[in-house]
Design an enzyme around this catalytic site. Sequence first.
Site, PDB file in Angstrom:
ATOM      1  CE  LYS A  81      -3.512  -2.726  -0.112  1.00  0.00           C
ATOM      2  NZ  LYS A  81      -4.273  -3.314   0.965  1.00  0.00           N
TER       3      LYS A  81
HETATM    4  C1  LIG Z   1      -5.141  -4.472   1.526  1.00  0.00           C
HETATM    5  C2  LIG Z   1      -6.618  -4.410   1.589  1.00  0.00           C
HETATM    6  C3  LIG Z   1      -7.356  -4.722   2.745  1.00  0.00           C
HETATM    7  C4  LIG Z   1      -6.757  -5.390   3.944  1.00  0.00           C
HETATM    8  O1  LIG Z   1      -5.717  -4.745   4.514  1.00  0.00           O
HETATM    9  P1  LIG Z   1      -4.630  -5.581   5.361  1.00  0.00           P
HETATM   10  O2  LIG Z   1      -3.830  -4.476   5.969  1.00  0.00           O
HETATM   11  O3  LIG Z   1      -3.865  -6.414   4.395  1.00  0.00           O
HETATM   12  O4  LIG Z   1      -5.348  -6.381   6.373  1.00  0.00           O
HETATM   13  C5  LIG Z   1      -8.716  -4.504   2.733  1.00  0.00           C
HETATM   14  N1  LIG Z   1      -9.344  -4.039   1.645  1.00  0.00           N
HETATM   15  C6  LIG Z   1      -8.686  -3.762   0.510  1.00  0.00           C
HETATM   16  C7  LIG Z   1      -9.449  -3.234  -0.663  1.00  0.00           C
HETATM   17  C8  LIG Z   1      -7.313  -3.954   0.439  1.00  0.00           C
HETATM   18  O5  LIG Z   1      -6.663  -3.713  -0.709  1.00  0.00           O
END
Ligand SMILES: *Cc1c(COP(=O)(O)O)cnc(C)c1O
Length: 404
Positions: free
Chosen positions: A197
């Site tokens: 991210k």
């Molecule tokens: C990455 C992601 C999540 C979950 O986040 P984590 O930190 O990996 O638990 C939830 N929703 C979307 C759309 C994502 O891309």
Amino acid sequence: MTPDRLALYGGEPVRRDLLPYARQALTEDDIAAVVEVLRSEWLTTGPKVAEFEEAFASYVGAAHAVSFSSGTAALHGAVFAAGLEAGDEAVTTPLTFCATANCLLFQGATPVFADVEAATLNLDPDEVRRRLSSHTKAILPVDYAGHPADLDEVLALSERHGLVVIEDAAHALGARYRNRSIGSVSHMTVFSFHPVKHLTTGEGGMVTTDDDTFAHRMRMFRSHGIDIDFRQRESQNSWRYDMVALGHNFRLTDIGAALGHSQLHRLDANLARRSEIATRYTEAFLELPGVTCPRVKADVQPAWHLYPLRLDLARASCGREEIFRALKVEGVGVNVHYLPIHLHSYYRSRFGNRRGEYPIAEQAYEALISLPMFPAMADDDVQDVLDAVRKVTRFFMAEMPAVL
Ligand SMILES: *Cc1c(COP(=O)(O)O)cnc(C)c1O
């Protein structure tokens, strides 16, 4: 051997080492920030978490930022704060990571999917309206690929029906919607700090909100449902605490918070680089036969977490799998976002879902391919992606005959 021969068929690949589709970008300052915590008294949720939350809230322009141990935990905390429980429904998109819907199941609520709109692959507000029932308590839009969903339309629906809007902005930190910062628009906005991210804490997440009650409930939920945290007890010279709801240990550590806070200073530069890469892709692929570039609405500024290209498979001499594999062996780490949630085995067997229920999301899924997108990509890396996509599509995508 001609230079254009695909690596898939023994030709020379565009590059030898695989370019990943996403990767974190850390500096010596980030590392020093973590080391400082490791040398300190406090490792878990403490002063660094408080500082990071404050800086994050001010970055997105929200009253509160509540951190969690992951984006998934943050979604779960938001669903808890909204008061969803067994018998309640929430409407969300099928074209997202499964965590967006799982958070509802954890609290006993039921995800109800609504189809997306073809242009942005975000929730279609008209489809949401069709799926509302007397049990609906919330709407969970996702800012797919970093492009904000139609939040004003979703918020208008929520107002009319008394619903909570929990926006999954795991893709959209730093995006703007009608001159507002993502994180300051919905009732609660959820972010993820997974390494792919925009900013990472190793694992971590955040919910921003202007609502004091939501913020308080989330702070309690992330710490076992206990109404006062350890440091507050210490400062009051008291051992007393009371568990008032069933919560989890979903706390972020000071180690992670220091890492995230340090990166917050570079976020705007990283977003600008992502945007530059997206522009280069779109300029190169807009006229390329056989592919469709992601569309950007006039009143938003996406955060470009992903660059999802759509293949025109009707004119291809093969399926998506072969194009995917061909790009991989050229050295380009492509990915697919996402298999629609309702088609995962768990959801199929639990809810009896079938193909055909959400045609736009399903058709998009069949044709989607995400190209590498991360700020540390060099110009040469971007060029490699352009070369590989041109090479592979030229091979598989038949030219349209000039005269039929
Ligand atoms: C990455 C992601 C999540 C979950 O986040 P984590 O930190 O990996 O638990 C939830 N929703 C979307 C759309 C994502 O891309």
